[in-house]
Design a protein around this motif. Structure first.
Motif, PDB file in Angstrom:
ATOM      1  N   VAL A 136      84.336 -15.788 -20.989  1.00  0.00           N
ATOM      2  CA  VAL A 136      83.195 -15.690 -21.904  1.00  0.00           C
ATOM      3  C   VAL A 136      82.126 -14.798 -21.272  1.00  0.00           C
ATOM      4  N   GLY A 137      81.653 -13.841 -22.039  1.00  0.00           N
ATOM      5  CA  GLY A 137      80.631 -12.915 -21.569  1.00  0.00           C
ATOM      6  C   GLY A 137      81.168 -11.570 -21.137  1.00  0.00           C
ATOM      7  N   VAL A 138      82.484 -11.459 -20.927  1.00  0.00           N
ATOM      8  CA  VAL A 138      83.096 -10.202 -20.470  1.00  0.00           C
ATOM      9  C   VAL A 138      83.956  -9.642 -21.593  1.00  0.00           C
ATOM     10  N   ALA A 139      83.702  -8.398 -21.989  1.00  0.00           N
ATOM     11  CA  ALA A 139      84.444  -7.767 -23.084  1.00  0.00           C
ATOM     12  C   ALA A 139      85.756  -7.189 -22.584  1.00  0.00           C
ATOM     13  N   HIS A 140      86.783  -7.299 -23.397  1.00  0.00           N
ATOM     14  CA  HIS A 140      88.068  -6.659 -23.122  1.00  0.00           C
ATOM     15  C   HIS A 140      87.997  -5.211 -23.581  1.00  0.00           C
ATOM     16  N   TRP A 141      88.714  -4.328 -22.878  1.00  0.00           N
ATOM     17  CA  TRP A 141      88.636  -2.907 -23.241  1.00  0.00           C
ATOM     18  C   TRP A 141      89.119  -2.660 -24.662  1.00  0.00           C
ATOM     19  N   LEU A 142      90.060  -3.455 -25.154  1.00  0.00           N
ATOM     20  CA  LEU A 142      90.521  -3.272 -26.532  1.00  0.00           C
ATOM     21  C   LEU A 142      89.387  -3.514 -27.526  1.00  0.00           C
ATOM     22  N   ASP A 143      88.559  -4.516 -27.245  1.00  0.00           N
ATOM     23  CA  ASP A 143      87.435  -4.803 -28.143  1.00  0.00           C
ATOM     24  C   ASP A 143      86.383  -3.708 -28.077  1.00  0.00           C
ATOM     25  N   VAL A 144      86.133  -3.194 -26.876  1.00  0.00           N
ATOM     26  CA  VAL A 144      85.151  -2.118 -26.733  1.00  0.00           C
ATOM     27  C   VAL A 144      85.643  -0.857 -27.435  1.00  0.00           C
ATOM     28  N   ALA A 145      86.911  -0.500 -27.215  1.00  0.00           N
ATOM     29  CA  ALA A 145      87.465   0.686 -27.866  1.00  0.00           C
ATOM     30  C   ALA A 145      87.568   0.517 -29.375  1.00  0.00           C
ATOM     31  N   GLY A 146      87.548  -0.726 -29.852  1.00  0.00           N
ATOM     32  CA  GLY A 146      87.577  -0.984 -31.285  1.00  0.00           C
ATOM     33  C   GLY A 146      86.216  -1.003 -31.942  1.00  0.00           C
ATOM     34  N   SER A 147      85.166  -0.702 -31.176  1.00  0.00           N
ATOM     35  CA  SER A 147      83.804  -0.754 -31.705  1.00  0.00           C
ATOM     36  C   SER A 147      83.423   0.557 -32.383  1.00  0.00           C
ATOM     37  N   ALA A 148      82.681   0.442 -33.460  1.00  0.00           N
ATOM     38  CA  ALA A 148      82.267   1.610 -34.237  1.00  0.00           C
ATOM     39  C   ALA A 148      80.964   2.181 -33.694  1.00  0.00           C
ATOM     40  N   VAL A 149      80.705   3.429 -34.036  1.00  0.00           N
ATOM     41  CA  VAL A 149      79.421   4.041 -33.695  1.00  0.00           C
ATOM     42  C   VAL A 149      78.293   3.188 -34.253  1.00  0.00           C
ATOM     43  N   GLY A 150      77.296   2.944 -33.434  1.00  0.00           N
ATOM     44  CA  GLY A 150      76.178   2.103 -33.824  1.00  0.00           C
ATOM     45  C   GLY A 150      76.320   0.659 -33.405  1.00  0.00           C
ATOM     46  N   ALA A 151      77.511   0.258 -32.994  1.00  0.00           N
ATOM     47  CA  ALA A 151      77.736  -1.133 -32.596  1.00  0.00           C
ATOM     48  C   ALA A 151      77.041  -1.431 -31.275  1.00  0.00           C
ATOM     49  N   GLU A 152      76.665  -2.688 -31.093  1.00  0.00           N
ATOM     50  CA  GLU A 152      76.137  -3.146 -29.808  1.00  0.00           C
ATOM     51  C   GLU A 152      77.182  -4.017 -29.129  1.00  0.00           C
ATOM     52  N   ILE A 153      77.404  -3.761 -27.858  1.00  0.00           N
ATOM     53  CA  ILE A 153      78.345  -4.530 -27.043  1.00  0.00           C
ATOM     54  C   ILE A 153      77.528  -5.209 -25.954  1.00  0.00           C
ATOM     55  N   ARG A 154      77.523  -6.524 -25.955  1.00  0.00           N
ATOM     56  CA  ARG A 154      76.721  -7.269 -24.982  1.00  0.00           C
ATOM     57  C   ARG A 154      77.646  -8.038 -24.050  1.00  0.00           C
ATOM     58  N   GLN A 155      77.424  -7.873 -22.758  1.00  0.00           N
ATOM     59  CA  GLN A 155      78.204  -8.595 -21.760  1.00  0.00           C
ATOM     60  C   GLN A 155      77.249  -9.254 -20.778  1.00  0.00           C
ATOM     61  N   GLN A 156      77.712 -10.353 -20.199  1.00  0.00           N
ATOM     62  CA  GLN A 156      76.868 -11.053 -19.246  1.00  0.00           C
ATOM     63  C   GLN A 156      77.730 -11.659 -18.144  1.00  0.00           C
ATOM     64  N   SER A 157      77.111 -11.862 -17.007  1.00  0.00           N
ATOM     65  CA  SER A 157      77.842 -12.420 -15.884  1.00  0.00           C
ATOM     66  C   SER A 157      78.347 -13.817 -16.231  1.00  0.00           C
ATOM     67  N   PRO A 158      79.653 -14.071 -15.995  1.00  0.00           N
ATOM     68  CA  PRO A 158      80.148 -15.435 -16.213  1.00  0.00           C
ATOM     69  C   PRO A 158      79.766 -16.382 -15.092  1.00  0.00           C
ATOM     70  N   GLY A 159      79.172 -15.839 -14.011  1.00  0.00           N
ATOM     71  CA  GLY A 159      78.727 -16.696 -12.919  1.00  0.00           C
ATOM     72  C   GLY A 159      79.844 -17.142 -11.998  1.00  0.00           C
ATOM     73  N   ARG A 160      81.029 -16.554 -12.145  1.00  0.00           N
ATOM     74  CA  ARG A 160      82.158 -16.885 -11.269  1.00  0.00           C
ATOM     75  C   ARG A 160      82.973 -15.622 -11.018  1.00  0.00           C
ATOM     76  N   TRP A 161      83.660 -15.576  -9.873  1.00  0.00           N
ATOM     77  CA  TRP A 161      84.468 -14.430  -9.533  1.00  0.00           C
ATOM     78  C   TRP A 161      85.714 -14.879  -8.780  1.00  0.00           C
ATOM     79  N   ARG A 162      86.647 -13.936  -8.620  1.00  0.00           N
ATOM     80  CA  ARG A 162      87.930 -14.251  -8.005  1.00  0.00           C
ATOM     81  C   ARG A 162      87.971 -13.752  -6.570  1.00  0.00           C
ATOM     82  N   SER A 163      88.173 -14.649  -5.621  1.00  0.00           N
ATOM     83  CA  SER A 163      88.169 -14.290  -4.201  1.00  0.00           C
ATOM     84  C   SER A 163      89.568 -14.014  -3.658  1.00  0.00           C
ATOM     85  N   THR A 164      90.594 -14.240  -4.452  1.00  0.00           N
ATOM     86  CA  THR A 164      91.968 -14.221  -3.948  1.00  0.00           C
ATOM     87  C   THR A 164      92.694 -12.901  -4.184  1.00  0.00           C
ATOM     88  N   GLY A 165      92.009 -11.867  -4.609  1.00  0.00           N
ATOM     89  CA  GLY A 165      92.634 -10.573  -4.787  1.00  0.00           C
ATOM     90  C   GLY A 165      93.486 -10.497  -6.043  1.00  0.00           C
TER      91      GLY A 165
END
Length: 351
Positions: A152-181
């Motif tokens: 939640v909060g992170v957009a997939h590239w398919l969704d971004v590439a599916g956005s029309a001119v004028g669209a707003e894409i909002r993303q936010q830090s999910p507050g967690r990350w992966r340490s295991t590579g």
């Protein structure tokens, strides 16, 4: 030099089911043991309704997928074919810089814009594509990352590439990350969960930074430090020229730190600054990284040592690099970054 044949940022048409996606490796190809990941990802995209073309330049005869002339020709064909609506490499690599002089940016600018997606060594040609043509590109997940369900909060590239001119894409830090590579795709070619095992939010690191909220605005330019640092000051890294032609609002810089130790990152960022990469900067976002410190110099220290004198906000540990999860950020888009204890977000308008 101003962006070629461009006075405003141009956005490709939205990617829709039924469109063709071209997959080629302008840098490193995929070894046989990981080829099942390619097939599973192709099947996923076809299940979503896309037509997927896997190029000839995709394997591993050396550190690159094919001779530079062949890689450049395949990439050019895909970028200028009106039936291909997106080009997504499997991943980055090491020496994709060798094909830059073989790409016809004027022909790319004259063609119908195509969504180009990726990070790491893909920045070596993807960032210049935006800087030289004014065509928006996506600094985001690669083809081999496509199966992953974004939090939640992170957009997939398919969704971004599916956005029309004028669209707003909002993303936010999910507050967690992966340490295991990275996952072992040979053992599990269908891996689709990031398993974010560590808490972590953004960090403001510029000298004298207080606790006051920050709001940055400008057009976004992203790139992997280990690759785009070699472009700064030349024809393929003319950020000031892009700003003159397409970004009077100024630039928000995104820096992906992949693996270099802190001394190397510090030297690279000094060089980028001296070559004018940050002359139009309104603020800088730096990726979270697991790259090592050097002696007492941390990765945060390296950035501050090189860029602290710019006097702009610098925000580190952002989801814009090699550590999962990965934002899908649009190079060239109007961007607003908000940073406070309550909000850590990036909003982009395709305008």
């Amino acid at each position: 030099m101003p962006a070629e044949n461009a006075t405003a940022v141009r956005y490709p048409v939205p990617l829709r089911p039924g469109d063709r996606i071209g997959v080629t490796a302008p840098s490193s190809g995929v070894p046989d043991r990981l080829w099942p990941r390619v097939e599973v990802t192709r099947a996923f995209l076809e299940g979503e309704g896309f037509d997927v073309e896997i190029g000839e330049c995709m394997h591993t005869p050396s550190q690159v997928s094919a001779p530079k002339e062949q890689r450049a020709a395949e990439l050019m064909r895909m970028l200028t074919d009106p039936d291909i609506r997106a080009v997504v490499p499997p991943w980055g690599g090491e020496t994709g810089i060798d094909l830059l002089g073989l790409l016809d940016f004027e022909a790319i600018a004259d063609a119908e814009p195509t969504w180009c997606v990726g990070y790491s060594d893909t920045s070596t040609w993807l960032t210049p594509l935006t800087l030289r043509t004014g065509i928006a590109t996506i600094h985001g997940q690669n083809f081999m990352d496509t199966l992953y369900r974004t939090p939640v909060g992170v957009a997939h590239w398919l969704d971004v590439a599916g956005s029309a001119v004028g669209a707003e894409i909002r993303q936010q830090s999910p507050g967690r990350w992966r340490s295991t590579g990275f996952d072992d795709w040979a053992a599990d070619p269908g891996a689709a969960e990031y398993h974010l095992d560590q808490p972590g939010t953004w960090t403001r690191i510029n000298p004298g930074a207080g606790g006051e909220p920050v709001a940055l605005q400008g057009r976004l330019v992203a790139g992997c430090v280990e690759t785009v640092s070699f472009l700064a000051g030349g024809a393929y890294g003319d950020v000031s020229g892009f700003a003159d032609a397409c970004a009077p609002e100024g630039i928000i810089h995104v820096l992906d730190v992949a693996e270099w130790a802190a001394y190397d990152i510090c030297r690279a960022l000094h060089a980028m600054r001296l070559h004018g990469w940050f002359d139009r900067s309104n603020g800088i976002l730096v990726s979270r990284t697991t790259a090592p410190s050097a002696g007492d110099l941390s990765q945060h220290d390296a950035v501050v040592e090189a860029l602290g004198e710019l006097g702009v906000p610098i925000i580190a540990d952002v989801e814009c690099g090699h550590v999962a999860p990965h934002f899908a950020l649009v190079n060239g888009a109007l961007t607003t970054v908000r940073f406070s204890t309550a909000e850590q977000s990036i909003a982009q308008t395709l305008a």
